[in-house]
Motif scaffolding. Structure first.
Motif, PDB file in Angstrom:
ATOM      1  N   ILE A 312     -28.432 -55.540  58.151  1.00  0.00           N
ATOM      2  CA  ILE A 312     -27.190 -56.322  58.217  1.00  0.00           C
ATOM      3  C   ILE A 312     -27.392 -57.554  59.094  1.00  0.00           C
ATOM      4  N   ALA A 313     -28.105 -57.397  60.213  1.00  0.00           N
ATOM      5  CA  ALA A 313     -28.410 -58.555  61.057  1.00  0.00           C
ATOM      6  C   ALA A 313     -29.225 -59.587  60.289  1.00  0.00           C
ATOM      7  N   THR A 314     -30.140 -59.118  59.450  1.00  0.00           N
ATOM      8  CA  THR A 314     -30.935 -60.041  58.632  1.00  0.00           C
ATOM      9  C   THR A 314     -30.051 -60.818  57.678  1.00  0.00           C
ATOM     10  N   LEU A 315     -29.111 -60.138  57.056  1.00  0.00           N
ATOM     11  CA  LEU A 315     -28.195 -60.808  56.125  1.00  0.00           C
ATOM     12  C   LEU A 315     -27.318 -61.820  56.853  1.00  0.00           C
ATOM     13  N   LYS A 316     -26.799 -61.450  58.026  1.00  0.00           N
ATOM     14  CA  LYS A 316     -25.966 -62.383  58.781  1.00  0.00           C
ATOM     15  C   LYS A 316     -26.762 -63.589  59.273  1.00  0.00           C
ATOM     16  N   GLY A 317     -28.080 -63.416  59.424  1.00  0.00           N
ATOM     17  CA  GLY A 317     -28.918 -64.525  59.868  1.00  0.00           C
ATOM     18  C   GLY A 317     -29.449 -65.379  58.747  1.00  0.00           C
ATOM     19  N   ASP A 318     -29.119 -65.036  57.500  1.00  0.00           N
ATOM     20  CA  ASP A 318     -29.604 -65.780  56.338  1.00  0.00           C
ATOM     21  C   ASP A 318     -28.983 -67.176  56.307  1.00  0.00           C
ATOM     22  N   ALA A 319     -29.765 -68.154  55.898  1.00  0.00           N
ATOM     23  CA  ALA A 319     -29.289 -69.545  55.863  1.00  0.00           C
ATOM     24  C   ALA A 319     -28.113 -69.731  54.913  1.00  0.00           C
ATOM     25  N   ARG A 429     -12.063 -63.052  59.694  1.00  0.00           N
ATOM     26  CA  ARG A 429     -11.519 -62.925  58.330  1.00  0.00           C
ATOM     27  C   ARG A 429     -12.637 -62.689  57.320  1.00  0.00           C
ATOM     28  N   LEU A 430     -13.747 -63.419  57.467  1.00  0.00           N
ATOM     29  CA  LEU A 430     -14.853 -63.252  56.526  1.00  0.00           C
ATOM     30  C   LEU A 430     -15.419 -61.838  56.571  1.00  0.00           C
ATOM     31  N   LEU A 431     -15.468 -61.255  57.760  1.00  0.00           N
ATOM     32  CA  LEU A 431     -16.076 -59.937  57.921  1.00  0.00           C
ATOM     33  C   LEU A 431     -15.097 -58.795  57.673  1.00  0.00           C
ATOM     34  N   SER A 432     -13.822 -59.109  57.544  1.00  0.00           N
ATOM     35  CA  SER A 432     -12.836 -58.029  57.407  1.00  0.00           C
ATOM     36  C   SER A 432     -11.955 -58.143  56.164  1.00  0.00           C
ATOM     37  N   GLU A 433     -11.904 -59.297  55.501  1.00  0.00           N
ATOM     38  CA  GLU A 433     -11.050 -59.479  54.324  1.00  0.00           C
ATOM     39  C   GLU A 433     -11.925 -59.672  53.087  1.00  0.00           C
ATOM     40  N   PRO A 434     -12.010 -58.690  52.219  1.00  0.00           N
ATOM     41  CA  PRO A 434     -12.882 -58.795  51.037  1.00  0.00           C
ATOM     42  C   PRO A 434     -12.565 -60.006  50.158  1.00  0.00           C
ATOM     43  N   GLU A 435     -11.279 -60.293  49.941  1.00  0.00           N
ATOM     44  CA  GLU A 435     -10.922 -61.396  49.058  1.00  0.00           C
ATOM     45  C   GLU A 435     -11.341 -62.742  49.651  1.00  0.00           C
ATOM     46  N   PHE A 436     -11.152 -62.909  50.947  1.00  0.00           N
ATOM     47  CA  PHE A 436     -11.515 -64.168  51.598  1.00  0.00           C
ATOM     48  C   PHE A 436     -13.030 -64.375  51.530  1.00  0.00           C
ATOM     49  N   LEU A 437     -13.811 -63.323  51.786  1.00  0.00           N
ATOM     50  CA  LEU A 437     -15.264 -63.430  51.710  1.00  0.00           C
ATOM     51  C   LEU A 437     -15.710 -63.709  50.282  1.00  0.00           C
ATOM     52  N   ALA A 438     -15.147 -62.977  49.316  1.00  0.00           N
ATOM     53  CA  ALA A 438     -15.556 -63.155  47.917  1.00  0.00           C
ATOM     54  C   ALA A 438     -15.302 -64.582  47.450  1.00  0.00           C
ATOM     55  N   GLU A 439     -14.189 -65.160  47.885  1.00  0.00           N
ATOM     56  CA  GLU A 439     -13.858 -66.530  47.475  1.00  0.00           C
ATOM     57  C   GLU A 439     -14.918 -67.524  47.930  1.00  0.00           C
ATOM     58  N   ALA A 441     -18.053 -66.750  49.233  1.00  0.00           N
ATOM     59  CA  ALA A 441     -19.448 -66.339  49.046  1.00  0.00           C
ATOM     60  C   ALA A 441     -19.868 -66.372  47.589  1.00  0.00           C
ATOM     61  N   ASP A 442     -18.977 -66.808  46.713  1.00  0.00           N
ATOM     62  CA  ASP A 442     -19.289 -66.858  45.288  1.00  0.00           C
ATOM     63  C   ASP A 442     -20.506 -67.750  45.040  1.00  0.00           C
ATOM     64  N   GLY A 443     -21.519 -67.208  44.359  1.00  0.00           N
ATOM     65  CA  GLY A 443     -22.731 -67.972  44.090  1.00  0.00           C
ATOM     66  C   GLY A 443     -23.741 -67.944  45.221  1.00  0.00           C
ATOM     67  N   GLN A 444     -23.354 -67.379  46.366  1.00  0.00           N
ATOM     68  CA  GLN A 444     -24.253 -67.286  47.512  1.00  0.00           C
ATOM     69  C   GLN A 444     -24.699 -65.844  47.757  1.00  0.00           C
ATOM     70  N   LEU A 445     -23.745 -64.928  47.769  1.00  0.00           N
ATOM     71  CA  LEU A 445     -24.045 -63.514  47.984  1.00  0.00           C
ATOM     72  C   LEU A 445     -23.556 -62.716  46.786  1.00  0.00           C
ATOM     73  N   ASP A 446     -24.338 -61.718  46.357  1.00  0.00           N
ATOM     74  CA  ASP A 446     -23.857 -60.850  45.284  1.00  0.00           C
ATOM     75  C   ASP A 446     -22.882 -59.826  45.861  1.00  0.00           C
ATOM     76  N   VAL A 447     -22.325 -59.023  44.995  1.00  0.00           N
ATOM     77  CA  VAL A 447     -21.289 -58.075  45.418  1.00  0.00           C
ATOM     78  C   VAL A 447     -21.837 -57.083  46.439  1.00  0.00           C
ATOM     79  N   VAL A 451     -20.555 -56.456  50.357  1.00  0.00           N
ATOM     80  CA  VAL A 451     -20.161 -55.152  50.900  1.00  0.00           C
ATOM     81  C   VAL A 451     -20.914 -54.880  52.200  1.00  0.00           C
ATOM     82  N   LEU A 452     -22.200 -55.192  52.229  1.00  0.00           N
ATOM     83  CA  LEU A 452     -22.991 -54.997  53.445  1.00  0.00           C
ATOM     84  C   LEU A 452     -22.470 -55.849  54.591  1.00  0.00           C
ATOM     85  N   LEU A 453     -22.057 -57.068  54.268  1.00  0.00           N
ATOM     86  CA  LEU A 453     -21.659 -58.009  55.308  1.00  0.00           C
ATOM     87  C   LEU A 453     -20.357 -57.608  55.985  1.00  0.00           C
ATOM     88  N   ARG A 454     -19.465 -56.999  55.230  1.00  0.00           N
ATOM     89  CA  ARG A 454     -18.147 -56.687  55.786  1.00  0.00           C
ATOM     90  C   ARG A 454     -18.221 -55.505  56.743  1.00  0.00           C
TER      91      ARG A 454
END
Length: 714
Positions: A312-319, A429-439, A441-447, A451-454
């Motif tokens: 998870i730390a690796t994902l949060k550190g991704d560019a 909000r990004l780490l706790s609200e699925p809809e806000f993150l999905a909006e 992260a579209d095209g950047q992170l897959d589903v 899920v891992l990020l939240r």
């Protein structure tokens, strides 16, 4: 290059360890050269004391209270920089120019053009004539660069040996001799100087020392590189990359003092233990203006209380997180659904919605930070109102525009379209609200990545969240999108290979208009998100045009130790050139397989403690408690690195995760296989072991019951 030693009086220290034993000791009365050099040392210390006393006696009398306090602070810092440590050599070398400089009595001869003593700082006599020249001055560079093939005008180079501040020996090199005699008079060391080698091998007790007396030409090139450029140093263990970075900071503060005093210099290290270890180097060189910080302190906008699993730390550190945060911040700017109406007296002025949209687009096109755009919007709206007032026959001035911009209708309208954003709440909000993150992260992170990020169980609020270091870096990125992070003049970043792309961006923001010295070793990369290539790392840092310099000559790690550790390189960093040791002594390497490792390790520690210098017992993190109990039961005094600020202990128990960047005269490594197994994968574990094995300056003992990792067992 004969080495001349002096027999010391009973109450003074002996010559430095490592000096040759073959030259016949020379009593001071029989060696006028040594007596003359000691007189110069005493006179130089007296002159430095007078310089400091003159500074301390000056009265700060500014034109007003503020300027007086400023002058007081300046004088205080100047006096502090002139402090003299009697245990530290005031000078370590001498350069003679002009005629053949070989006087019998060492007094200046008629025709000797110039003589310069090279030391840690400038010392002048009452007439302003230099008694010691700062090692950073251009006149000092031939001390590090001159050779018989290219003497740079130098007739004689002299190195001095010291013990506890007392001059004990000297060694002459006559640079006008033919190049064929470069290694002369049976000195025969790889470094060409026994005093130089003795200084490198001198036992280490306490914090890290400076290396001004032992800087090598390839290191000098990096130290004196121009301020305008960023330099990346890929340095194998023992090549002195950390010391080079610190000395570069000292050199730049000397060469660009006014500029960097205003803009600031920052040293970023991996942890507090490391910063305590290096903390005395710059003050010893007379530099007290550089700040030192860990990355956690640098991004400490939120209190770091939690940790993330490695994946998870690796994902949060991704560019990719930078683009997600950018989208999330700017998503707060809304298109107007209706125009702006501003009453002024009996009249009402209206700016239609389509024109407000054009204003918003114009501000965003300027590429300003979110917060700057938010500050600009009321002024642009007020300007649109003023145009309508002028069209209506009024003649408003700038004061009217400022008044309109501050008016309640304009402020409320601007706040609605361009609201304030809190960086911590945004990341929350990004780490706790699925809809806000999905909006965003579209095209950047897959589903699955989303899920891992939240957070599995979101905290109630940003204030109650247990932020991790990776979270804090995201908050820092968001804060920079809102308000620009101030840039320093220069940043020294050590152990840079262990930083994620987002962490590199955080450091890069601190030198966006300045330069950096980036230090690291890809073979010592031990984090899951570690750098695999310097080109990528420098791009994330914002310094893609940086010059990369590789150091492979080891001055610290003995040959036997570095050759043993280098067996790991084909498995952990196959593209790197293997390091080599230039030291004459090969060092001691002992591999002890024992059924009971703790008693064997204690025996190794006792053996090391009987020898001069510092001792480090490097232990898998999970076994620290067991080792402490064994040491307590054996009555052996120690300090545990990370649990105490003590950097002067004879024996340090060092968790394997904290050993990076440190060095000890004698190292005992407990159970290498367990050090490897503690990491998330074998390659990272072997890199951690490589770090542990390369901390020794004189001797390395490996104590194990489990089989050694395969690359070492051949």
């Amino acid at each position: 290059m004969p080495t001349h030693e002096a027999t010391q009086p009973p109450d003074t220290a002996a010559a430095p360890a490592g000096l040759p034993s073959d030259p016949t000791p020379i009593h001071e009365s029989a060696d006028p050269a040594l007596a003359a050099e000691r007189r110069h040392l005493a006179e130089s210390r007296s002159a430095l004391r007078q310089m400091r006393e003159r500074t301390e006696s000056l009265e700060a009398q500014g034109g007003n209270a503020v300027s007086t306090e400023y002058l007081k602070a300046t004088l205080y810092h100047r006096a502090k920089a002139l402090a003299d440590d009697p245990n530290t050599p005031l000078f370590f070398g001498r350069l003679d120019y002009g005629v053949d400089a070989r006087p019998v009595d060492e007094e200046p001869t008629a025709g000797l053009a110039e003589r310069f003593y090279i030391g840690r700082r400038h010392v002048s006599d009452e007439d302003g004539d230099p008694m010691v020249v700062d090692w950073r001055a251009s006149v000092s560079r031939p001390f590090y660069r001159a050779t018989r093939r290219d003497p740079l005008g130098v007739e004689l180079r002299r190195r001095f040996g010291f013990a506890h501040g007392s001059l004990t020996a000297y060694e002459d090199e006559h640079l006008t001799d033919p190049p064929a005699t470069d290694v002369a008079d049976g000195v025969g060391t790889a470094l060409g100087s026994r005093i130089l080698e003795a200084e490198i091998e001198r036992p280490r007790v306490g914090p890290m020392r400076d290396i001004v007396a032992t800087i090598q030409p390839e290191q000098d090139d990096i130290v004196r590189a121009d301020l305008s450029g960023t330099v990346c140093v890929q340095g194998a263990p023992g090549t002195g990359k950390t010391a080079v970075g610190l000395h570069r900071a000292a050199f730049l503060l000397y060469a660009h003092r006014d500029q960097l005093r205003r803009q600031g210099v920052l040293v970023v290290g991996p942890n507090d233990s490391f910063l305590r270890y290096i903390g005395d180097v710059l003050p010893a060189l007379g530099e007290i203006d550089a700040r030192q910080s860990t990355l956690a302190e640098l991004v400490g906008r939120t209190k770091i209380r939690g940790t993330d699993p490695p994946h998870i730390a690796t994902l949060k550190g991704d560019a990719r997180m930078a683009e997600i945060l950018r989208r999330a911040v700017w998503s707060h700017v809304k298109e107007p659904s209706e125009g702006l109406v501003v009453p002024r007296g009996a009249r009402r002025f209206r700016v239609p919605a389509y024109e407000v949209s054009e204003i918003l687009a114009g501000i965003r096109a300027r590429g300003v930070r979110y917060g700057a755009g938010r500050a600009i919007l009321p002024q642009r709206l007020a300007h649109a109102i003023l145009l309508r007032m002028e069209a209506d026959g009024d003649s408003p001035d700038d004061r009217v525009q400022a008044s309109v911009a501050r008016s309640r209708p304009v402020k409320a309208y601007a706040d609605e379209l361009w609201p304030a954003v809190d960086p911590a709440k945004l990341v929350f909000r990004l780490l706790s609200e699925p809809e806000f993150l999905a909006e965003h992260a579209d095209g950047q992170l897959d589903v699955a990545e989303q899920v891992l990020l939240r957070w599995p169980t979101p905290p109630r609020s940003a204030g109650s969240a247990r932020w991790s270091l990776a979270d804090a870096v995201l908050v820092d990125e968001a804060a920079d999108l809102i308000e620009r992070t101030p840039s320093l003049g220069h940043v020294v970043l050590d152990e840079a290979q262990d930083l994620s792309p987002m962490q590199l961006r955080a450091v890069g923001r601190r030198c966006s208009t300045g330069s950096a010295t980036v230090l690291g070793d890809l073979a010592q990369a031990t984090t899951p998100w570690a750098t695999r290539d310097w080109t990528d790392a420098l791009t994330h840092l914002g310094k893609s045009g940086a010059h990369v310099e590789e150091l492979t000559k080891g001055f610290r790690v003995p040959a036997s130790v570095i050759e043993f550790a280098a067996r790991l390189l084909p498995h952990i960093a196959p593209t790197l050139a293997p390091p080599s040791s230039v030291r004459r002594t090969s060092g001691d390497l002992v591999i002890n397989q024992a059924a009971k490792v703790l008693p064997a390790a204690l025996d190794g520690v006792r053996t090391a403690l009987d020898r001069p210098g510092s001792v480090g017992l490097v232990v898998p993190d999970a076994r620290i408690r067991a080792v402490r109990s064994a040491l307590d039961a054996a009555g052996i005094s120690y300090a545990v690195l990370g649990d105490t600020d003590d950097v002067d202990a004879h024996l340090d128990v060092v968790p394997a995760s904290l050993v990076k960047g440190l060095e000890f005269d004698h190292v005992v490594v407990l159970e290498p296989a367990a050090i490897v197994a503690a990491e998330h994968d074998e390659v990272t574990g072997l890199r951690r072991l490589y770090v542990c094995l390369t901390r020794a300056v004189t001797s390395l003992q490996i104590v194990h019951a489990e089989p050694l990792p395969a690359p070492l067992s051949g």
